[in-house]
Design an enzyme around this catalytic site. Sequence first.
Site, mmCIF file in Angstrom:
data_model
loop_
_atom_site.group_PDB
_atom_site.id
_atom_site.type_symbol
_atom_site.label_atom_id
_atom_site.label_comp_id
_atom_site.label_asym_id
_atom_site.label_seq_id
_atom_site.Cartn_x
_atom_site.Cartn_y
_atom_site.Cartn_z
ATOM 1 N N TYR A 294 -6.431 -2.750 -3.229
ATOM 2 C CA TYR A 294 -5.535 -3.472 -4.140
ATOM 3 C C TYR A 294 -4.141 -2.843 -4.085
ATOM 4 O O TYR A 294 -3.528 -2.545 -5.097
ATOM 5 C CB TYR A 294 -6.112 -3.459 -5.568
ATOM 6 C CG TYR A 294 -5.653 -4.633 -6.402
ATOM 7 C CD1 TYR A 294 -6.185 -5.904 -6.202
ATOM 8 C CD2 TYR A 294 -4.675 -4.467 -7.394
ATOM 9 C CE1 TYR A 294 -5.759 -6.981 -6.966
ATOM 10 C CE2 TYR A 294 -4.248 -5.547 -8.162
ATOM 11 C CZ TYR A 294 -4.799 -6.802 -7.943
ATOM 12 O OH TYR A 294 -4.367 -7.870 -8.700
ATOM 13 N N GLN B 222 -0.556 -5.405 0.024
ATOM 14 C CA GLN B 222 -1.078 -6.715 0.420
ATOM 15 C C GLN B 222 -2.225 -7.159 -0.486
ATOM 16 O O GLN B 222 -2.323 -8.339 -0.832
ATOM 17 C CB GLN B 222 -1.550 -6.691 1.877
ATOM 18 C CG GLN B 222 -0.417 -6.671 2.888
ATOM 19 C CD GLN B 222 0.494 -7.889 2.800
ATOM 20 O OE1 GLN B 222 0.055 -9.000 2.520
ATOM 21 N NE2 GLN B 222 1.770 -7.681 3.034
ATOM 22 N N ARG C 296 -11.439 1.493 -5.125
ATOM 23 C CA ARG C 296 -12.038 2.700 -5.705
ATOM 24 C C ARG C 296 -11.388 2.998 -7.056
ATOM 25 O O ARG C 296 -10.199 2.734 -7.262
ATOM 26 C CB ARG C 296 -11.877 3.880 -4.745
ATOM 27 C CG ARG C 296 -10.445 4.251 -4.460
ATOM 28 C CD ARG C 296 -10.343 5.411 -3.489
ATOM 29 N NE ARG C 296 -8.952 5.676 -3.153
ATOM 30 C CZ ARG C 296 -8.553 6.539 -2.235
ATOM 31 N NH1 ARG C 296 -9.439 7.228 -1.539
ATOM 32 N NH2 ARG C 296 -7.283 6.733 -2.001
ATOM 33 N N SER D 150 -7.461 5.321 -9.578
ATOM 34 C CA SER D 150 -6.089 5.239 -9.084
ATOM 35 C C SER D 150 -5.346 4.158 -9.863
ATOM 36 O O SER D 150 -5.951 3.270 -10.445
ATOM 37 C CB SER D 150 -6.074 4.904 -7.596
ATOM 38 O OG SER D 150 -6.065 3.507 -7.407
ATOM 39 N N ASP E 255 -4.121 1.245 7.542
ATOM 40 C CA ASP E 255 -4.681 1.132 8.891
ATOM 41 C C ASP E 255 -5.403 2.395 9.350
ATOM 42 O O ASP E 255 -6.431 2.334 10.014
ATOM 43 C CB ASP E 255 -3.562 0.768 9.875
ATOM 44 C CG ASP E 255 -2.987 -0.608 9.559
ATOM 45 O OD1 ASP E 255 -3.779 -1.557 9.461
ATOM 46 O OD2 ASP E 255 -1.770 -0.709 9.368
ATOM 47 N N GLN F 59 -9.051 2.620 7.990
ATOM 48 C CA GLN F 59 -9.941 1.458 8.126
ATOM 49 C C GLN F 59 -11.177 1.732 8.980
ATOM 50 O O GLN F 59 -12.278 1.315 8.630
ATOM 51 C CB GLN F 59 -9.174 0.260 8.702
ATOM 52 C CG GLN F 59 -8.233 -0.390 7.702
ATOM 53 C CD GLN F 59 -7.603 -1.667 8.233
ATOM 54 O OE1 GLN F 59 -8.037 -2.203 9.251
ATOM 55 N NE2 GLN F 59 -6.583 -2.158 7.555
ATOM 56 N N HIS G 51 -3.448 -7.001 9.789
ATOM 57 C CA HIS G 51 -2.800 -6.382 10.951
ATOM 58 C C HIS G 51 -3.927 -6.049 11.923
ATOM 59 O O HIS G 51 -4.967 -5.549 11.515
ATOM 60 C CB HIS G 51 -2.036 -5.119 10.511
ATOM 61 C CG HIS G 51 -1.402 -4.352 11.651
ATOM 62 N ND1 HIS G 51 -0.838 -4.971 12.738
ATOM 63 C CD2 HIS G 51 -1.257 -3.021 11.854
ATOM 64 C CE1 HIS G 51 -0.375 -4.039 13.570
ATOM 65 N NE2 HIS G 51 -0.623 -2.851 13.056
ATOM 66 N N ASP H 287 3.964 -5.901 16.872
ATOM 67 C CA ASP H 287 4.219 -5.204 15.608
ATOM 68 C C ASP H 287 4.508 -3.724 15.866
ATOM 69 O O ASP H 287 5.489 -3.166 15.359
ATOM 70 C CB ASP H 287 2.994 -5.363 14.708
ATOM 71 C CG ASP H 287 3.231 -4.845 13.309
ATOM 72 O OD1 ASP H 287 3.840 -5.587 12.517
ATOM 73 O OD2 ASP H 287 2.821 -3.705 13.006
ATOM 74 N N GLU I 248 8.255 -1.784 15.393
ATOM 75 C CA GLU I 248 8.480 -0.663 14.471
ATOM 76 C C GLU I 248 8.856 0.625 15.212
ATOM 77 O O GLU I 248 9.629 1.426 14.707
ATOM 78 C CB GLU I 248 7.305 -0.468 13.503
ATOM 79 C CG GLU I 248 5.998 -0.032 14.103
ATOM 80 C CD GLU I 248 4.787 -0.390 13.228
ATOM 81 O OE1 GLU I 248 4.892 -1.249 12.343
ATOM 82 O OE2 GLU I 248 3.711 0.192 13.458
#
Length: 334
Positions: free
Chosen positions: A26, A29, A49, A52, A84, A87, A109, A192, A196
């Site tokens: 959460y 995105q 989780r 937080s 990322d 993941q 992504h 992408d 960057e």
Amino acid sequence: MPATIYYDNDADLSLLKDKTIAILGYGSQGHAQAQNLKDSGCNVVVGQRPGSPNYDLAVSHGFDPLPIEEATKRGDLVNILLPDEVQGDIYRGQIREHLSPGNILMCSHGFNVHFGQVEAPAGVDTLLVAPKGPGHLVRSEFEKGGGVPSLIALGEGASEETKKLGLAYAKGIGGTRGGVIETTIEEETETDLFGEQVVLCGGVSELVKAAFDTLVDAGYQPEMAYFECLHELKLIVDLFYQGGLNYMRYSVSNTAEYGDYTRGPRIITDETRAEMKKILTEIQNGEFARDWISENRAGAPSFKATRRRNRNHKLEEVGRQLRSLMTWIDVKEV
Ligand code: NDP
Ligand code: MG
């Protein structure tokens, strides 16, 4: 070949009517996509989780956040919206075994899918729906009745039905209001990373630092160097954004435009272009991904040390002081 672009009329939200969408994470995105989908009438569960601020935020938005495993079990579409670099481990430890045949595994992504860190089990299609903007914009544009343009890409072997669900999902987050461009996971991931590294983060930061250092080393005041090499960049980028390089050149003085044509190519030389190609090759052959994954496995020591060093650059010290004088700036010091 021009890209295929989908709009609202190409997507059918009712396909999601009997589906549950699990949003894992959460953050930027996650909070935007989950809320937009909910406002579009979709069934959304959040995997986040506890302990937080993001957990509390999800609760304050009316969600009842579940552990990642539980949210995955409930989801027909499971969207991994975690950073990322975590993941792969979270997928192997908390997601993979809770997916069922017929589920759709999603991401915003393609890094982990493309580089083999997230591999859907048999019977599960992979789908990318990626807004081309940060989460707060995905949410605020949606609330205004608009939407951030997005990308859609299917994983290997994914069905036509998955694509239709992907377009419905994109409609649910507002993407089809802005236009959804069809791409591949490979193209999304590689362009992408290239953007960057070469321009947006790597290229521009090094350019600014080198120019600042050059002026300061030559005895100019650091405050002047900051204004010329960093602060004013925003004015130029705003012109790019509104009308490309042409509009920037139309707006600046002829002296600036002449300097641009005659001096710019001496900064971005054939050597620079060759290095860009090399960076692209390292992205394509997986060398960059292997490097970043193994850096994280080791606890990211070199990443963290470089971050610390950069934070203390003279440019940042001067910048902090000058920004505090410019009361109209929404200053963000980290
Ligand atoms: P954020 O860093 O904003 O959010 C990450 C979420 O993951 C948070 O809810 C965080 O929870 C949770 N999380 C982080 N670490 C862990 C962990 N070890 N275990 C469990 N939960 C964890 O991520 P983004 O929204 O920026 O990125 C998500 C995806 O979207 C990425 O694939 C990114 O590339 C992509 N994307 C991002 C864009 C952007 O502008 N931000 C644009 C387009 C795509 P907690 O609060 O507990 O840490
Ligand atoms: Mg990006």
